[in-house]
Every structure is written in structure tokens, then in C-alpha cells.
Design an enzyme around this catalytic site. Structure first.
Site, PDB file in Angstrom:
ATOM      1  CE  LYS A 152      -4.371  -1.412   0.169  1.00 23.35           C
ATOM      2  NZ  LYS A 152      -5.401  -0.971  -0.789  1.00 23.35           N
ATOM      3  CB  SER A 176      -0.901  -8.319  -0.733  1.00 25.15           C
ATOM      4  OG  SER A 176      -1.769  -9.000   0.162  1.00 25.15           O
TER       5      SER A 176
END
Length: 413
Positions: free
Chosen positions: A52, A307
Site C-alpha cells: 500500500k 501482499s
């Protein structure tokens, strides 16, 4: 498309001010398990332990100007908040981060650690929708810049740097890339980039069973809001895929999306922790969890994106519990026990040598012939519990298996 690729190259170059490319590591354990060449793109190893940061940084760098870094606002209970906080401190920008009141203290503390004096955290709303509405209202009132976690061109461009690094590190185009999906920013960016840089590469998308917003959108031909979302995979539990990500992903079909049951994800997390020493959050394990659903991978080069690794170890008992339930080696029963001397001994005699009582709650009821027992049984092989239930049936014990009864197990266990 050429402009997009050039923009991603610039974004990747700019990111080097923050961190080196995350590792692309061949995983011998998974390669042997699936008879393939399995590589893991370790986005859990960024400074904020998720990808992110890439999108937040790229969106912010296009807005800041020397001497006037600006004011940025976001709404997030996790990885996006930490990415925005880190980027704000890097640019010297002011950040206001809205988080639900119910956000665990560990996530609040980490966000504050990454942002330092550059950010202010505002706790607002019991649910994310309330938090998002408050953040957007504040942003409009203050004239600040709102940073979307996935539904913005600059964010998608930043997430695409994952694919740029991956191609350079591998030195060739992989046969298959497996991408986790929440709001869709990562998948949109990587697939858009590889469409020109590795046109023969195929894609598979992994979503949590309780939050399959991409699959629903592909089935309907447009983004739709899911009626309910299971929040366990908090990094990917999104009720509606982003509009801009869907534009990039609408060329795919529902068959390209694989759904990962939340309890099975727990098994994958424990496998990676115990076998490889890799700590993944539930969303970070999504791509690995669906590898077994992808058919024959023999001889193929497969890249799976991990992720994120923002896992609170206070959740580990829950993860272990859910993994055991999925594997069938732990069950919970409500048992009707005769209120007479020796009844408990009769039940214990039915247990096998590898059956262990993990939970036992019994309260004797006055003026009743039977009492209710909540009992949890762990064992080494799922077949043992099937055998135990057969013994209970033959012995006349009345019982109910509540292991997969969502309401009862949540209330009692």
C-alpha cells in the site's frame, strides 16, 4: 498504454528514495508441493509491511510542492493508513487519518509510529462506511487532498511498480501471476502493465470467499455492492470493487477468480509460518492459498504476490482454531449428558487414544434427568472424529455438532 508504462517507470524510480525493490524469492517448499517453479513477490517486506505504501507515495508525490507539501486525508483501519502515514512523514506533509473506533490499538499505534508528528489520527464511526463518510466530509471542509486506497489513477500506477520490479528480478515473463484482490488497485496496475511488457503471461485472482467483489462484478458486468462481507481477511474484505480498477479488470472472466475460504486461509498462514518462517496477514496469504485450485501447474513459472504481513499475533489462537476446524481435526459438540453417577466416565471411555478434550463446560441442572455439556475435541486425524461420532450414536448419547454453526459457535466458543 505507453504513457502508463513510462509513468510506472518514473514511479518505481522515485520509490527508491524509500526502499529497495522487495525480494522475489523462489520458494522450494511450494515449488515441490505443486511441481512448479513458484516465486513469491514479498510485499510483506516493504517498510510498512504491505504494498500500500507504493500507491500512497505515488499519489502524494504528484501533489506535493516545495515549501507547500499539503494536507492529505484518508480513511483506513490498516495497511493504507500506514502507507499514507509513512508517505506524509517522508514528504513533510500534514496527514489526517480517519480510523474506525473499533480499530485494534496495535494498528493505531503502528500508524502513529510510521507517521510521527506529521499525522493526526481521528477515531470515528463503528463501521468503515461511517469512517469513510466522516473523512470525506472533513476533507471537503478543509480543502485537503483525499487519498483513495485503490480507486485513483495515481494509486493504481504506484501499485503497478510491483509488476515492474517482478519482471526485472525474474528476467523473463512468468507463465502465471496470482494476485490477491481487495479493492482491485494492485491487480489493475499489474495486469495493465504486463499486458504490454509480458503479453503471454496469464493471470489468476484470489479473493476471500466472504468478500468476492471482483467475481460479483465480472458476473454482473459492472461493480456491485455485496450484501454482506466477512471481515476476517481485513486487508481484502471490500464490498465493492473500485470503478477504475474494474475498468482494467473487466477483460477477465469470473473463471479467472478463485475464492479462498477464510478457514483455509488460516491453514495456509500456519503452513507458511511453521514451514517457511514467513509471517503473513490473511490478505497476504490469499494468492498462496488458491495455488491448489489452479489446476496442473507442472513445469510452469508462477509468481504469487504476498501482499502484506501486518499480522497481530494476538490473533494467532483464532487462526490456529480456524485452521484446525478446516482440516477437520477439531470439533465442538453440545452433548446431552445423563445426570447420574458414572455418566461422564461412560463418555470418556468412548474417546480414542488420540482424542484430546480442549474445552469442557458442564453445569448440573437441578430437578432434571439430563444436563448439557459444551465440549471441544482435538485429534490427530479427521477420521478419529468420525469414529467418535459413530461411537456416540451407538451408545445413545444425544449430541449436536456445532463446529460450523456460525451463530452457536460464535456465542458458545
Amino acid at each position: 498504454m505507453e504513457n502508463f508504462v513510462a509513468a510506472v517507470r518514473l514511479a518505481e524510480a522515485a520509490l527508491r528514495d524509500l526502499f529497495e525493490p522487495t525480494p522475489l524469492q523462489r520458494n522450494d517448499h511450494l515449488s515441490a508441493k505443486y511441481g512448479a517453479d513458484i516465486w513469491l513477490k514479498r510485499e510483506d517486506l516493504t517498510p510498512v509491511r504491505s504494498y500500500k505504501l507504493r500507491g500512497a507515495f505515488n499519489a502524494m508525490r504528484k501533489q506535493v510542492t516545495p515549501g507547500a507539501p499539503g494536507h492529505f486525508v484518508c480513511a483506513s483501519a490498516g495497511n493504507h493508513a500506514q502507507g499514507v502515514a509513512y508517505a506524509c512523514r517522508h514528504f513533510g506533509a500534514r496527514g489526517t487519518i480517519f480510523m474506525p473506533i473499533t480499530t485494534p490499538g496495535q494498528k493505531i499505534d503502528k500508524t502513529r509510529m510510521f507517521g510521527g508528528d506529521a499525522i493526526e489520527i481521528v477515531l470515528k464511526g463503528d463501521y468503515f462506511d461511517q469512517t469513510l463518510a466522516a473523512a470525506q466530509a472533513f476533507c471537503a471542509e478543509q480543502g485537503a487532498q483525499f487519498l483513495s486506497p485503490f480507486d485513483a489513477p495515481d494509486v493504481i500506477e504506484g501499485q503497478a511498480t510491483v509488476g515492474m520490479e517482478m519482471l526485472a528480478q525474474l528476467g523473463r515473463a512468468p507463465d502465471l501471476v496470482v494476485l490477491p484482490v481487495g479493492g482491485g488497485g494492485l491487480s489493475a496496475g499489474v495486469t495493465k502493465l504486463l499486458a504490454t511488457q509480458a503479453p503471454d503471461t496469464r493471470f489468476a485472482f484470489a479473493e476471500p470467499l466472504g468478500g468476492a467483489s471482483l467475481k460479483a462484478a465480472l458476473q454482473e458486468g459492472a461493480p456491485v455492492a455485496l450484501p454482506a462481507v466477512d471481515s476476517f481477511v481485513d486487508g481484502a474484505a471490500v464490498a465493492r470493487i473500485g470503478a477504475l480498477p474494474f475498468e482494467a479488470l473487466q477483460r477477465f472472466t469470473p473463471a479467472d477468480v478463485y475464492l479462498a475460504p477464510e478457514d483455509r486461509i488460516c491453514r495456509t498462514m500456519l503452513e507458511m509460518l511453521n514451514t517457511e518462517g514467513v509471517v503473513l496477514e490473511p490478505a497476504g496469504a490469499l494468492a498462496l492459498d488458491v495455488l491448489g485450485d489452479l489446476g496442473d501447474l507442472s513445469g510452469k513459472t508462477v509468481v504469487a504476490v504476498c501482499s502484506g504481513g501486518n499480522f497481530d499475533f494476538e490473533r494467532l489462537p483464532e487462526v490456529k482454531e480456524r485452521a484446525q476446524r478446516f482440516q477437520g481435526v477439531k470439533k465442538y459438540f453440545v452433548l446431552r449428558m445423563p445426570q447420574r453417577p458414572g455418566a461422564l466416565r461412560d463418555f470418556l471411555d468412548l474417546l480414542g487414544p488420540n482424542d484430546d478434550i480442549a474445552r469442557f463446560e458442564y453445569l448440573k441442572k437441578s430437578a432434571r434427568n439430563f444436563g448439557s455439556v459444551l465440549i471441544g475435541i482435538e485429534t490427530s486425524d479427521p477420521a478419529n472424529l468420525i469414529t467418535l461420532m459413530a461411537r456416540l450414536d451407538r451408545s445413545g448419547f444425544a449430541y449436536r455438532d456445532i463446529t460450523n454453526d456460525g451463530i452457536l459457535s460464535e456465542l458458545l466458543v
